[in-house]
Design a protein around this motif. Structure first.
Motif, PDB file in Angstrom:
ATOM      1  N   GLU A 215      -4.865 -12.398  -4.063  1.00 47.53           N
ATOM      2  CA  GLU A 215      -4.884 -12.401  -2.609  1.00 47.53           C
ATOM      3  C   GLU A 215      -4.167 -11.166  -2.060  1.00 47.53           C
ATOM      4  O   GLU A 215      -4.608 -10.574  -1.058  1.00 47.53           O
ATOM      5  CB  GLU A 215      -4.233 -13.687  -2.074  1.00 47.53           C
ATOM      6  CG  GLU A 215      -4.121 -13.785  -0.565  1.00 47.53           C
ATOM      7  CD  GLU A 215      -5.470 -13.861   0.152  1.00 47.53           C
ATOM      8  OE1 GLU A 215      -5.455 -13.772   1.391  1.00 47.53           O
ATOM      9  OE2 GLU A 215      -6.522 -13.992  -0.515  1.00 47.53           O
TER      10      GLU A 215
ATOM     11  N   GLU B 286      -6.743  -4.233   0.200  1.00 44.91           N
ATOM     12  CA  GLU B 286      -8.032  -3.538   0.297  1.00 44.91           C
ATOM     13  C   GLU B 286      -8.679  -3.753   1.654  1.00 44.91           C
ATOM     14  O   GLU B 286      -9.502  -2.945   2.093  1.00 44.91           O
ATOM     15  CB  GLU B 286      -8.943  -3.993  -0.835  1.00 44.91           C
ATOM     16  CG  GLU B 286      -8.470  -3.486  -2.192  1.00 44.91           C
ATOM     17  CD  GLU B 286      -9.339  -3.923  -3.351  1.00 44.91           C
ATOM     18  OE1 GLU B 286     -10.246  -4.774  -3.117  1.00 44.91           O
ATOM     19  OE2 GLU B 286      -9.133  -3.431  -4.474  1.00 44.91           O
ATOM     20  N   GLU B 287      -8.308  -4.816   2.340  1.00 44.27           N
ATOM     21  CA  GLU B 287      -8.767  -5.025   3.718  1.00 44.27           C
ATOM     22  C   GLU B 287      -8.176  -3.960   4.627  1.00 44.27           C
ATOM     23  O   GLU B 287      -8.802  -3.539   5.608  1.00 44.27           O
ATOM     24  CB  GLU B 287      -8.333  -6.418   4.183  1.00 44.27           C
ATOM     25  CG  GLU B 287      -9.163  -7.003   5.299  1.00 44.27           C
ATOM     26  CD  GLU B 287      -8.808  -8.457   5.543  1.00 44.27           C
ATOM     27  OE1 GLU B 287      -7.681  -8.731   6.027  1.00 44.27           O
ATOM     28  OE2 GLU B 287      -9.632  -9.332   5.228  1.00 44.27           O
ATOM     29  N   ILE B 288      -6.990  -3.502   4.284  1.00 39.31           N
ATOM     30  CA  ILE B 288      -6.321  -2.463   5.069  1.00 39.31           C
ATOM     31  C   ILE B 288      -6.806  -1.068   4.672  1.00 39.31           C
ATOM     32  O   ILE B 288      -7.092  -0.219   5.530  1.00 39.31           O
ATOM     33  CB  ILE B 288      -4.785  -2.559   4.874  1.00 39.31           C
ATOM     34  CG1 ILE B 288      -4.266  -3.905   5.366  1.00 39.31           C
ATOM     35  CG2 ILE B 288      -4.078  -1.409   5.585  1.00 39.31           C
ATOM     36  CD1 ILE B 288      -2.834  -4.191   4.935  1.00 39.31           C
ATOM     37  N   THR B 289      -6.903  -0.831   3.380  1.00 40.11           N
ATOM     38  CA  THR B 289      -7.151   0.536   2.880  1.00 40.11           C
ATOM     39  C   THR B 289      -8.595   0.793   2.470  1.00 40.11           C
ATOM     40  O   THR B 289      -8.987   1.941   2.297  1.00 40.11           O
ATOM     41  CB  THR B 289      -6.265   0.807   1.646  1.00 40.11           C
ATOM     42  OG1 THR B 289      -6.660  -0.074   0.575  1.00 40.11           O
ATOM     43  CG2 THR B 289      -4.798   0.587   1.957  1.00 40.11           C
ATOM     44  N   GLY B 290      -9.357  -0.266   2.287  1.00 41.05           N
ATOM     45  CA  GLY B 290     -10.676  -0.122   1.693  1.00 41.05           C
ATOM     46  C   GLY B 290     -10.573  -0.177   0.175  1.00 41.05           C
ATOM     47  O   GLY B 290      -9.490  -0.045  -0.410  1.00 41.05           O
TER      48      GLY B 290
ATOM     49  N   SER C 163      -4.016   0.579  -2.394  1.00 41.94           N
ATOM     50  CA  SER C 163      -3.350  -0.647  -2.816  1.00 41.94           C
ATOM     51  C   SER C 163      -2.591  -0.380  -4.109  1.00 41.94           C
ATOM     52  O   SER C 163      -3.099   0.283  -5.012  1.00 41.94           O
ATOM     53  CB  SER C 163      -4.387  -1.744  -3.054  1.00 41.94           C
ATOM     54  OG  SER C 163      -3.784  -2.875  -3.662  1.00 41.94           O
TER      55      SER C 163
ATOM     56  N   ARG D 107       4.025  -8.080   2.335  1.00 40.23           N
ATOM     57  CA  ARG D 107       2.972  -9.010   2.736  1.00 40.23           C
ATOM     58  C   ARG D 107       2.990 -10.313   1.943  1.00 40.23           C
ATOM     59  O   ARG D 107       2.115 -11.156   2.126  1.00 40.23           O
ATOM     60  CB  ARG D 107       1.601  -8.347   2.588  1.00 40.23           C
ATOM     61  CG  ARG D 107       1.331  -7.205   3.561  1.00 40.23           C
ATOM     62  CD  ARG D 107       1.326  -7.698   5.000  1.00 40.23           C
ATOM     63  NE  ARG D 107       0.866  -6.686   5.921  1.00 40.23           N
ATOM     64  CZ  ARG D 107      -0.310  -6.701   6.547  1.00 40.23           C
ATOM     65  NH1 ARG D 107      -1.148  -7.702   6.338  1.00 40.23           N
ATOM     66  NH2 ARG D 107      -0.638  -5.740   7.385  1.00 40.23           N
TER      67      ARG D 107
ATOM     68  N   THR E 157       0.842  -1.194   0.000  1.00 38.89           N
ATOM     69  CA  THR E 157       0.000   0.000   0.000  1.00 38.89           C
ATOM     70  C   THR E 157       0.877   1.243   0.000  1.00 38.89           C
ATOM     71  O   THR E 157       1.975   1.248   0.547  1.00 38.89           O
ATOM     72  CB  THR E 157      -0.928   0.042   1.225  1.00 38.89           C
ATOM     73  OG1 THR E 157      -0.141   0.088   2.422  1.00 38.89           O
ATOM     74  CG2 THR E 157      -1.831  -1.173   1.257  1.00 38.89           C
TER      75      THR E 157
ATOM     76  N   LYS F  12      -4.085  -8.301  -3.486  1.00 41.94           N
ATOM     77  CA  LYS F  12      -5.047  -7.212  -3.679  1.00 41.94           C
ATOM     78  C   LYS F  12      -6.101  -7.229  -2.572  1.00 41.94           C
ATOM     79  O   LYS F  12      -6.455  -6.185  -2.012  1.00 41.94           O
ATOM     80  CB  LYS F  12      -5.705  -7.331  -5.048  1.00 41.94           C
ATOM     81  CG  LYS F  12      -6.760  -6.271  -5.354  1.00 41.94           C
ATOM     82  CD  LYS F  12      -7.265  -6.418  -6.780  1.00 41.94           C
ATOM     83  CE  LYS F  12      -8.371  -5.414  -7.066  1.00 41.94           C
ATOM     84  NZ  LYS F  12      -9.637  -5.755  -6.376  1.00 41.94           N
ATOM     85  N   ARG F  13      -6.580  -8.404  -2.231  1.00 42.95           N
ATOM     86  CA  ARG F  13      -7.592  -8.522  -1.167  1.00 42.95           C
ATOM     87  C   ARG F  13      -7.026  -8.056   0.176  1.00 42.95           C
ATOM     88  O   ARG F  13      -7.679  -7.316   0.920  1.00 42.95           O
ATOM     89  CB  ARG F  13      -8.074  -9.971  -1.065  1.00 42.95           C
ATOM     90  CG  ARG F  13      -9.244 -10.146  -0.106  1.00 42.95           C
ATOM     91  CD  ARG F  13      -9.437 -11.608   0.274  1.00 42.95           C
ATOM     92  NE  ARG F  13      -8.315 -12.137   1.051  1.00 42.95           N
ATOM     93  CZ  ARG F  13      -8.117 -11.876   2.351  1.00 42.95           C
ATOM     94  NH1 ARG F  13      -8.943 -11.072   3.022  1.00 42.95           N
ATOM     95  NH2 ARG F  13      -7.087 -12.405   2.977  1.00 42.95           N
ATOM     96  N   ILE F  14      -5.797  -8.471   0.487  1.00 41.26           N
ATOM     97  CA  ILE F  14      -5.165  -8.076   1.744  1.00 41.26           C
ATOM     98  C   ILE F  14      -5.017  -6.550   1.803  1.00 41.26           C
ATOM     99  O   ILE F  14      -5.303  -5.915   2.835  1.00 41.26           O
ATOM    100  CB  ILE F  14      -3.786  -8.747   1.896  1.00 41.26           C
ATOM    101  CG1 ILE F  14      -3.938 -10.254   2.067  1.00 41.26           C
ATOM    102  CG2 ILE F  14      -3.016  -8.154   3.074  1.00 41.26           C
ATOM    103  CD1 ILE F  14      -2.625 -11.019   1.958  1.00 41.26           C
TER     104      ILE F  14
END
Length: 467
Positions: A427, A433-437, A377, A400, A372, A429-431
């Motif tokens: 995955e 966006e879990e952090i940043t939205g 992301s 990550r 990020t 990308k998912r991680i």
């Protein structure tokens, strides 16, 4: 004979500049360059219009170009890289014609092939004699290699050397020969040598950066390429320099003798050369003042032209013998396409430079970047601009995890066997966006403000105006 004339204005007049011509510059003084601004101010005062400027790169110091564009002195712009100061203005749509972005290899190829013929080339030379034999290794503005300027000097209809250090004839250790030069102008100052420094030029102390550097080094070890004859290119960012340091320690410990280091040369690659890790440095551009000293003093530190470095139409190029290259990214998408031309909002703030050239040539192309950046992301579904196509990118290294291009099953198996944290790029990308939205969709206009021309001459993407 004496090619020295009294002023830039006199040289412009003698060269026969006319409206509509193409003039060129190189960027070895980087953000310390004064020559583009001096020449363009003189040209504007003389009343010329409708010129195309072909500059290997444009930096923030060249912001005065914006007014020349608005005043129709410059109506065409061709670059390999563009800093944000000019880039944001271009992104707003101030030019009628799109900017043409090329790569460091594509530019000399198109000049040599006649696709972008140069009428007058202006060479910023830290030292020159009165006949135009010139070098970047000497003088108060020493910048080291003049690798990007050779193609201009060798192919332009007229060539003007601008220097602030006029030496006795002959300047025997010249880079560019007098045989290509028409006129020489001596000025008080061609630039600020401290401005040639690029990136951080210091190893990162950030734990995230050090983790990425450690992963990247282990990827190289696991690839099977780190052996005698190893060749390597990296940039001037803090994490990239840490990789160079880690590699040096491993190569010395295991007595690995590499063949060459390449690219924009920093003190860390100089250290590796002097420690015996490489037989030679192949230098198209110096990134710090230690590199300038090295290319002046060490015969194994070789100046090379942009064509020799990366031209896809040369009979051969150094990039095609490259084992590993470490590159950065503004964005990378799930197909491994990389954007280094715009920021995440679509504003121009960079360019391919040698990014796409080295990615195409290297056996292992590695993107090293934090997952990020600025609460966004770096992994996206689709990059805003394709600078380097995904089929030339092998692996993404983040703090990550490490994503491997599906085409490199062999590399993925090696990394898994080494215990490295291999993660699917979706995955990652998912991680992120879990952090940043999930980021909002970037809205761009319909006007094409730049064409991104791949190293083979094809338009790989276009950049639209920002709203």
């Amino acid at each position: 004979m004496n090619k020295v004339v009294k002023s830039i204005k006199e040289a412009i007049t003698l060269c026969g500049l006319k409206d509509g011509m193409r003039i060129s510059f190189h960027h070895h003084l980087r953000n310390g360059d004064h020559v583009i601004n001096m020449v363009m101010e003189e040209i504007a005062n003389m009343g010329y219009k409708d010129l195309t400027v072909n500059a290997s790169s444009v930096f923030d110091i060249h912001a005065p170009l914006v007014n020349h564009i608005k005043n129709n002195v410059v109506t065409g712009l061709e670059v390999n890289y563009m800093g944000a100061a000019v880039g944001r203005e271009i992104s707003s749509g101030i030019m009628q014609k799109p900017v043409d972005f090329r790569s460091h290899g594509g530019r000399p190829s198109d000049i040599e092939n006649g696709n972008t013929p140069i009428d007058i080339a202006f060479i910023a030379a830290p030292s020159s004699d009165n006949m135009g034999n010139c070098s970047g290794k000497y003088g108060k503005s020493a910048c080291g290699s003049l690798g990007y300027a050779f193609v201009d000097a060798m192919n332009a209809k007229k060539v003007v050397v601008i220097t602030d250090n006029l030496m006795e004839y002959p300047l025997f250790d010249f880079s560019i020969s007098e045989t290509y030069v028409d006129y020489v102008v001596c000025v008080d100052k061609i630039g600020d040598p401290t401005g040639i420094v690029s990136g951080t030029t210091k190893i990162t102390r950030d734990p995230v950066g050090l983790m990425m550097a450690s992963y990247a080094t282990k990827v190289i070890q696991s690839s099977g390429l780190l052996k005698d004859g190893f060749s390597f290119q990296t940039g001037a960012g803090g994490a990239s320099l840490a990789v160079a340091k880690y590699l040096k320690d491993i190569m010395l410990k295991e007595n690995i003798k590499g063949s060459f280091g390449m690219g924009g040369i920093t003190s860390y690659l100089v250290d590796m050369l002097e420690a015996g890790c490489f037989e030679a440095l192949m230098d198209v551009q110096c990134f710090d003042l230690r590199a300038v000293q090295s290319i002046r003093d060490n015969p194994r530190h070789k100046e090379v032209t942009a064509s020799h470095y990366a031209s896809p139409t040369a009979k051969s190029a150094i990039v095609d013998n490259l084992d590993v290259v470490i590159l950065g990214a503004t964005q990378i998408d799930t197909d491994f396409n990389v954007n280094v031309h715009t920021d995440s909002n679509g504003f121009i703030m960079g360019g391919s430079g040698g990014h796409s050239d080295t990615a195409a040539g290297a056996k292992l192309t590695m993107i090293v970047a934090p997952l990020t950046r600025a609460r966004l992301s770096i992994v996206v579904d689709k990059v805003l601009c394709v600078s380097t196509p995904g089929n030339t990118v092998d692996v993404l290294v983040t703090q990550r995890g490490i994503a491997v291009n599906p085409k490199r099953i062999d590399l993925k198996e090696n990394l898994l066997a080494s215990g490295l944290p291999v993660v699917d790029i979706h995955e990652l990308k998912r991680i992120a966006e879990e952090i940043t939205g999930v980021p909002k969709e970037v809205k761009l206009g319909s006007k094409t403000v730049a064409n991104v021309i791949y190293r083979d001459g094809t338009v790989i993407d276009t950049i639209k105006n920002t709203l």
